[in-house]
Each structure stands twice: as C-alpha cells, then as structure tokens.
Design a protein around this motif. Sequence first.
Motif, PDB file in Angstrom:
ATOM      1  N   ILE A   2       1.047  -0.920  -0.064  1.00  0.00           N
ATOM      2  CA  ILE A   2       0.019  -0.099  -0.152  1.00  0.00           C
ATOM      3  C   ILE A   2       1.495   1.570   0.143  1.00  0.00           C
ATOM      4  CG2 ILE A   2      -1.621   1.106   1.831  1.00  0.00           C
ATOM      5  CD1 ILE A   2      -3.407  -1.627   2.330  1.00  0.00           C
ATOM      6  N   ARG A   3       1.427   1.300   0.990  1.00  0.00           N
ATOM      7  CA  ARG A   3       2.959   2.838   1.033  1.00  0.00           C
ATOM      8  C   ARG A   3       3.978   2.557  -0.717  1.00  0.00           C
ATOM      9  NH1 ARG A   3       6.581   0.540   4.864  1.00  0.00           N
ATOM     10  NH2 ARG A   3       4.706   0.438   6.004  1.00  0.00           N
ATOM     11  N   SER A   4       3.838   2.054  -1.529  1.00  0.00           N
ATOM     12  CA  SER A   4       4.966   1.710  -2.455  1.00  0.00           C
ATOM     13  C   SER A   4       3.626   2.370  -3.210  1.00  0.00           C
ATOM     14  CB  SER A   4       5.147  -0.033  -3.232  1.00  0.00           C
ATOM     15  OG  SER A   4       5.627   0.195  -4.223  1.00  0.00           O
ATOM     16  N   LEU A   5       2.787   1.593  -3.391  1.00  0.00           N
ATOM     17  CA  LEU A   5       1.204   2.361  -4.224  1.00  0.00           C
ATOM     18  C   LEU A   5       1.206   3.592  -4.055  1.00  0.00           C
ATOM     19  CD1 LEU A   5      -1.419  -0.728  -4.552  1.00  0.00           C
ATOM     20  CD2 LEU A   5       0.179   0.257  -6.702  1.00  0.00           C
ATOM     21  N   LEU A   6       1.284   4.183  -2.992  1.00  0.00           N
ATOM     22  CA  LEU A   6       0.916   5.785  -2.360  1.00  0.00           C
ATOM     23  C   LEU A   6       1.506   6.158  -3.400  1.00  0.00           C
ATOM     24  CD1 LEU A   6      -0.466   5.035   1.648  1.00  0.00           C
ATOM     25  CD2 LEU A   6      -1.528   6.319  -0.183  1.00  0.00           C
ATOM     26  N   ALA A   7       3.112   6.143  -2.859  1.00  0.00           N
ATOM     27  CA  ALA A   7       4.308   7.414  -3.577  1.00  0.00           C
ATOM     28  C   ALA A   7       4.406   7.085  -5.061  1.00  0.00           C
ATOM     29  CB  ALA A   7       5.663   5.573  -3.161  1.00  0.00           C
ATOM     30  N   LEU A  45       2.415   6.631  -7.561  1.00  0.00           N
ATOM     31  CA  LEU A  45       0.880   6.887  -7.675  1.00  0.00           C
ATOM     32  C   LEU A  45       0.678   8.463  -6.647  1.00  0.00           C
ATOM     33  CD1 LEU A  45      -1.492   3.983  -7.949  1.00  0.00           C
ATOM     34  CD2 LEU A  45      -0.322   4.954  -9.860  1.00  0.00           C
ATOM     35  N   ALA A  46       1.486   9.071  -6.702  1.00  0.00           N
ATOM     36  CA  ALA A  46       0.802  10.030  -5.669  1.00  0.00           C
ATOM     37  C   ALA A  46      -0.061  10.735  -5.527  1.00  0.00           C
ATOM     38  CB  ALA A  46       1.510  11.214  -6.568  1.00  0.00           C
ATOM     39  N   ALA A  47      -0.294   9.656  -4.229  1.00  0.00           N
ATOM     40  CA  ALA A  47      -1.933   9.792  -4.025  1.00  0.00           C
ATOM     41  C   ALA A  47      -1.395   9.705  -2.082  1.00  0.00           C
ATOM     42  CB  ALA A  47      -2.602   7.902  -4.203  1.00  0.00           C
ATOM     43  N   HIS A  48      -1.904  10.442  -2.180  1.00  0.00           N
ATOM     44  CA  HIS A  48      -2.540  10.936  -0.570  1.00  0.00           C
ATOM     45  C   HIS A  48      -2.710   9.866   1.006  1.00  0.00           C
ATOM     46  CE1 HIS A  48      -0.388  14.487  -1.594  1.00  0.00           C
ATOM     47  NE2 HIS A  48      -2.189  14.617  -2.312  1.00  0.00           N
ATOM     48  N   ASP A  49      -3.791   9.035   0.352  1.00  0.00           N
ATOM     49  CA  ASP A  49      -5.071   8.533   0.649  1.00  0.00           C
ATOM     50  C   ASP A  49      -4.979   6.414  -0.236  1.00  0.00           C
ATOM     51  OD1 ASP A  49      -7.096   8.793  -0.299  1.00  0.00           O
ATOM     52  OD2 ASP A  49      -6.935  10.443   0.966  1.00  0.00           O
ATOM     53  N   ARG A  50      -5.784   6.364   1.223  1.00  0.00           N
ATOM     54  CA  ARG A  50      -6.233   4.783   0.145  1.00  0.00           C
ATOM     55  C   ARG A  50      -6.952   4.695  -0.872  1.00  0.00           C
ATOM     56  NH1 ARG A  50      -6.330  -0.563   4.981  1.00  0.00           N
ATOM     57  NH2 ARG A  50      -4.358  -0.219   5.095  1.00  0.00           N
ATOM     58  N   ALA A  51      -8.145   6.107  -0.099  1.00  0.00           N
ATOM     59  CA  ALA A  51      -8.966   6.368  -1.366  1.00  0.00           C
ATOM     60  C   ALA A  51      -9.187   7.063  -2.586  1.00  0.00           C
ATOM     61  CB  ALA A  51      -9.947   7.681  -0.405  1.00  0.00           C
TER      62      ALA A  51
END
Length: 63
Positions: free
Chosen positions: A20-25, A27-33
């Motif tokens: 999840i942390r890797s995907l957040l980074a 995709l430059a996403a701020h949260d799981r939503a």
Amino acid sequence: MTGAGGERLGIGPVTVKTHIRSLLAKLAAHDRAQLVIAAYKGGVVTAGGQGSSAAVGDLGEGG
C-alpha cells in the motif's frame, strides 16, 4: 485490507502495508481512497466487482 484481504492473498499484514505504501508513493496518492479511484479509472476493479487483467503498474508512471 491488512487483515482478511491479505490473508486471502496469502500475505501478512506487514506485506500488505508495504505494498500500500509503495502504491501510494508510485501513484502520488495521499490516501487509500485515491488508490481506489485510480484502480477504478485504470480498470483494475469495476463497480460490479469484476476486475480486468490490468496490472496495478499500468495505473501510473514509473511502475
């Protein structure tokens, strides 16, 4: 999803959190939503629950 979802995939909660942390980074996403929104836009999941064969790496650059 760190509990039952990871268990269903055969991976532990720490591994789930790492992914999840890797995907957040990536995709430059701020949260799981925002990850969920990216998954819908990328066709990884659909409202009916049927996902495509698209890889998560196809959602953003640098994957």
